[in-house]
Scaffold this motif. Structure first.
Motif, PDB file in Angstrom:
ATOM      1  N   GLU A 199       0.872  -0.765  -0.020  1.00 40.50           N
ATOM      2  CA  GLU A 199      -0.226  -0.287  -0.222  1.00 40.50           C
ATOM      3  C   GLU A 199       0.936   1.224  -0.027  1.00 40.50           C
ATOM      4  OE1 GLU A 199      -3.896   1.185   0.932  1.00 40.50           O
ATOM      5  OE2 GLU A 199      -3.624  -0.189  -1.057  1.00 40.50           O
ATOM      6  N   GLU A 200       0.832   1.990  -0.608  1.00 38.72           N
ATOM      7  CA  GLU A 200       1.286   3.010  -1.357  1.00 38.72           C
ATOM      8  C   GLU A 200       1.803   4.132   0.218  1.00 38.72           C
ATOM      9  OE1 GLU A 200      -0.395   6.266  -4.346  1.00 38.72           O
ATOM     10  OE2 GLU A 200      -0.955   4.395  -4.868  1.00 38.72           O
ATOM     11  N   ARG A 201       0.730   4.759   0.910  1.00 40.60           N
ATOM     12  CA  ARG A 201       1.007   5.024   2.153  1.00 40.60           C
ATOM     13  C   ARG A 201       1.717   4.341   3.269  1.00 40.60           C
ATOM     14  NH1 ARG A 201      -5.063   6.310   2.442  1.00 40.60           N
ATOM     15  NH2 ARG A 201      -4.384   4.755   1.516  1.00 40.60           N
ATOM     16  N   VAL A 202       2.426   3.448   2.912  1.00 40.12           N
ATOM     17  CA  VAL A 202       2.313   2.083   4.271  1.00 40.12           C
ATOM     18  C   VAL A 202       3.942   1.750   4.348  1.00 40.12           C
ATOM     19  CG1 VAL A 202       3.075   0.111   4.384  1.00 40.12           C
ATOM     20  CG2 VAL A 202       1.189  -0.278   4.211  1.00 40.12           C
ATOM     21  N   ILE A 203       4.913   2.325   5.076  1.00 41.41           N
ATOM     22  CA  ILE A 203       6.090   3.023   5.200  1.00 41.41           C
ATOM     23  C   ILE A 203       6.341   2.145   6.369  1.00 41.41           C
ATOM     24  CG2 ILE A 203       8.100   4.371   5.747  1.00 41.41           C
ATOM     25  CD1 ILE A 203       6.032   6.679   5.833  1.00 41.41           C
ATOM     26  N   VAL A 204       7.516   0.658   5.157  1.00 36.09           N
ATOM     27  CA  VAL A 204       8.208  -0.276   6.554  1.00 36.09           C
ATOM     28  C   VAL A 204       9.287   0.695   7.339  1.00 36.09           C
ATOM     29  CG1 VAL A 204       9.592  -2.572   6.897  1.00 36.09           C
ATOM     30  CG2 VAL A 204       7.238  -2.218   4.989  1.00 36.09           C
ATOM     31  N   PHE A 221       0.977   3.126   9.047  1.00 37.91           N
ATOM     32  CA  PHE A 221       0.629   3.724   8.268  1.00 37.91           C
ATOM     33  C   PHE A 221      -0.586   4.629   8.845  1.00 37.91           C
ATOM     34  CE2 PHE A 221      -4.808   2.919   6.488  1.00 37.91           C
ATOM     35  CZ  PHE A 221      -4.222   2.541   5.359  1.00 37.91           C
ATOM     36  N   GLU A 222      -0.385   5.814   8.599  1.00 38.55           N
ATOM     37  CA  GLU A 222      -1.456   6.725   8.957  1.00 38.55           C
ATOM     38  C   GLU A 222      -1.199   7.022  10.185  1.00 38.55           C
ATOM     39  OE1 GLU A 222      -5.638   6.007   7.660  1.00 38.55           O
ATOM     40  OE2 GLU A 222      -5.371   6.920   5.566  1.00 38.55           O
ATOM     41  N   GLY A 223      -0.056   7.552  10.149  1.00 39.35           N
ATOM     42  CA  GLY A 223       0.557   7.822  11.746  1.00 39.35           C
ATOM     43  C   GLY A 223       0.796   7.105  12.480  1.00 39.35           C
TER      44      GLY A 223
END
Ligand code: GTP
Ligand code: GTP
Length: 438
Positions: A199-204, A221-223
């Motif tokens: 998912e684009e907004r997921v930062i590992v 994800f979303e903070g």
């Protein structure tokens, strides 16, 4: 939080199952017994001196052919080595050391896992001198036991629990949401993990010091920080694990125990089968937040009623999971995959929900006024006081005049009233009934 795993290993007929039953059935209490969910004997939760653990019996292999036998014993031992924290290696004190015993001993020794050697069938003290030859297996001190007479088991377990890992292994922060995915093979767990992490907004992210063995995958994800539990296990699970259901079950169980929210993944294309019910039963028993995710929805031929029919079937087959929301997704096309994490966050919040005591008592008051508890032989249940004793999942204690008077159906009624009043979607509620005097 995750319970240690103890595996019982040994060649056929040494008495593994007998010992398993002794340890689980008599000496120790089976923790939790949820009605309606069948329990198999592959593994069991057990407890000794206040320490709980999972016990697995690796037995049940029988082969005519000697080489095949050795192979399959080795295979069992390998899995035990992989998954267990402590291994109980059982030999037969009446037979002495066999070639199979030696073969297992060598593997176990090389593994460097803690091994406790149980010499079984030492039914009386005359036999005690038979245990000394087992020192030569090179795996340490032999403990004489008799599964048949239930002797020596306490000493054996004292030794076993000494080897339990000291430290809490997954010390994630309180506000990190731990998620695991469970489901039978091929429902698309790995694909979903990839879709979620893709998912684009997921930062590992790398939450320092937490990714022991790198089996978990933390991300933002979303903070909100999340950890996917045992992602490695899900990805690596190959032929070996599939062929040995008890190990994949155990692995899933441990992952669930470490989770706040469990995604029970179903295959929309194939529908619900027996194995799904088992998986869902485990999820319910674990007491985590639960979301049912129907995957492969892209591959289903649909009309406007298909989804409702599937929902009805799920509600019918998994009655005990009536609190679990259902999502229809496709890991392949990513359809509605973006709805999963927001739902996880919501369920995690409900799972940690706290009801203020006065509010809870008012609610119970009102519920018992509207529908009074049924009476039994002229005596009526009275609920004196209610309070929430813990979260994850919300656990309530009702103090009553006589707990024998509480019926399942009335308890269900109270639970429904509580659910009407509070947003507890996705979480089980535990209700404990105690006599006022307790
Ligand atoms: N005399 C004696 N017999 C025992 C004892 N424990 C088990 N047995 C017997 O040994 C046989 C094998 O016991 P199981 O518990 O089935 O052995 P297992 O190792 O689980 O066998 P598999 O399932 O084939 O791997 C049974 O006939 C038991 O009754 C014991 O302490 N003393
Ligand atoms: N049509 C369709 N196929 C899917 C979807 N998700 C997964 N698959 C396919 O289903 C098969 C199994 O997917 P996996 O992700 O490996 O399933 P798994 O549950 O991790 O399987 P195990 O590792 O065996 O437990 C693969 O061939 C995937 O391509 C989906 O949403 N739609």
């Amino acid at each position: 939080m995750a319970n240690p795993v103890v595996a019982i290993v040994g060649r056929p007929n040494v008495g593994k199952s007998t010992l398993f039953n002794r340890i689980v059935g008599e000496r120790l209490a089976i923790v939790e017994d949820v009605p309606g969910v069948t329990r198999d004997r592959l593994y069991s939760k057990a407890e000794w001196l206040g320490k709980s653990f999972y016990l697995i019996d690796t037995g049940g292999i029988a082969f005519d052919d000697h080489d095949a036998l050795i192979d399959s014993i080795r295979h069992q031992a390998e899995l035990a080595i992989d998954e267990a924290d402590v291994i109980i290696f059982v030999v037969d004190g009446t037979v002495g050391i066999t070639e199979e015993d030696q073969s297992v001993a060598r593997m176990l020794f090389r593994s460097k896992k803690p091994i406790v050697l149980a010499v079984n069938k030492i039914d009386n003290t005359k036999r005690l001198h038979d245990i000394y030859e087992f020192y030569s297996l090179g795996v340490g001190e032999p403990y004489p036991v008799s599964g048949a007479h239930a002797t020596g088991i306490g000493d054996l377990l004292d030794e076993v629990i000494k080897h339990f890992p000291e430290h809490e292994e997954d010390a994630y922060d309180e506000d990190v949401i731990r998620v695991s995915l469970i489901g039978r093979p091929n429902v698309g767990k790995s694909s979903l993990v990839n879709a979620l992490l893709g998912e684009e907004r997921v930062i590992v992210s790398d939450i320092a010091g937490t990714t022991r063995d790198a089996i978990d995958t933390p991300f933002m994800f979303e903070g909100q920080e999340y950890v996917l539990i045992d992602t490695a296990g899900m990805r690596k699970r190959g032929k070996v694990y599939e062929s040995t259901e008890k190990y994949s079950v155990m692995r899933a169980l441990r992952a669930m125990e470490r989770s706040d929210v469990v995604l029970v993944v179903l295959n929309g294309e194939e529908g619900i089968i027996e194995q799904d019910k088992k998986v869902a039963g485990y999820a319910h028993e674990a007491g985590r937040g639960v979301i049912i995710v129907v995957n492969k929805w892209d591959a289903v031929e649909k009309d406007e009623r298909t989804m409702n029919r599937f929902v009805a079937e799920i509600r019918q087959e998994f009655k005990y999971l009536s609190y679990a929301p259902i999502l229809f997704v496709s890991a392949k096309t990513k359809q509605r995959v973006h709805t999963i994490l927001p739902k996880v966050a919501q369920v995690a919040e409900q799972h940690a929900f706290r009801i203020a005591t006065p509010v809870l008592n008012d609610l119970i008051q009102e519920a018992t006024t509207v529908t009074p508890p049924p009476s039994d032989k002229g005596r009526r249940l009275r609920i004196n006081y209610a309070t929430q004793v813990s979260v994850k999942p919300p656990t309530l204690v009702l103090f009553v005049n006589d707990k024998e008077l509480m019926h399942f159906s009335y308890q269900r009624y109270l639970e429904n009233k509580i659910r009407e009043a509070f947003p507890l979607e996705g979480t089980p509620i535990r209700i404990l009934v105690r006599n006022k005097s307790e």
